[in-house]
Write a protein that holds these residues in place. Sequence first.
Motif, short mmCIF file in Angstrom:
data_model
loop_
_atom_site.label_atom_id
_atom_site.label_comp_id
_atom_site.label_asym_id
_atom_site.label_seq_id
_atom_site.Cartn_x
_atom_site.Cartn_y
_atom_site.Cartn_z
N THR A 1 36.75 31.34 43.94
CA THR A 1 35.47 31.23 43.29
C THR A 1 36.85 30.77 41.39
O THR A 1 37.75 31.72 41.29
N VAL A 2 35.86 30.13 41.43
CA VAL A 2 36.59 29.80 39.49
C VAL A 2 36.54 31.19 38.57
O VAL A 2 37.58 31.20 37.67
N SER A 3 35.73 32.04 38.78
CA SER A 3 35.44 33.66 38.06
C SER A 3 37.04 34.66 38.20
O SER A 3 36.92 35.47 37.92
N ASP A 4 37.76 34.00 39.10
CA ASP A 4 38.67 35.11 39.92
C ASP A 4 39.89 34.79 38.53
O ASP A 4 40.58 35.64 38.57
N ARG A 5 39.35 33.53 37.44
CA ARG A 5 40.88 33.91 36.80
C ARG A 5 40.56 35.21 35.85
O ARG A 5 41.41 35.62 34.96
N TYR A 6 39.04 35.71 35.84
CA TYR A 6 38.86 37.12 34.86
C TYR A 6 39.41 38.53 35.56
O TYR A 6 39.21 39.31 35.17
N THR A 7 40.12 38.54 37.11
CA THR A 7 40.16 39.75 37.44
C THR A 7 41.52 39.67 37.59
O THR A 7 42.42 39.53 36.69
N ASP A 8 41.34 41.15 38.26
CA ASP A 8 43.57 41.67 38.22
C ASP A 8 43.84 41.05 39.19
O ASP A 8 45.73 41.19 39.22
N GLY A 9 43.43 40.46 40.04
CA GLY A 9 43.99 39.66 41.29
C GLY A 9 44.47 40.50 42.29
O GLY A 9 45.00 40.21 43.51
N THR A 10 44.38 41.96 42.79
CA THR A 10 44.88 42.79 42.99
C THR A 10 44.35 42.11 45.14
O THR A 10 44.32 42.65 45.33
#
Length: 174
Positions: free
Chosen positions: A134-143
């Motif tokens: 999802t393009v919104s993964d760019r807002y996560t910490d990635g863990t």
Amino acid sequence: MIGVVPDDDESTGKAPPEPTTDYACAGDRHFVDASYLHNDGRLLTADHLFGLAVECLMKGLLLRFGAGYGVSMMKNPTTEDTRPWWDDPAAGTRKPLGHWHQVHPALTVIARGRSASALTQAVERLSADFEKWTVSDRYTDGTHLDPPLMIRRKESAALAHDLHLHAQFTGKLP
């Protein structure tokens, strides 16, 4: 100054040209940048760009080969849009081609004839690896992201890039 783009051309007083939407070019750029970042260990940002690359490269193929199936930058016959649209024969409606979950069903319209098998296999691989992207993964910490999945996504994005290059050089789908 080197590397600085002026707001306008001082010699003519003209404003720079408006940006042109080119999904194939954007997809190629995202893929190259993602590959560089992935090789530098910047997996989260690379994963994001690989997803954008796949979306853009596949939209580029749809725009290049799908005109006969209603793929265009027109929302309707009189309204140009900033994203591509397609005529979904299953739903009988015109639909936008935004992110991967909207793009991959549209790829069936260009999977015809000799190219059908290769393109269908590529879309199945892309869908398996990017189904939950999802393009919104760019807002996560990635863990929450899985490094082996990121490696598969890099390989899938390379497959999409290869399809793009094949079409660019031969004018045909594989």
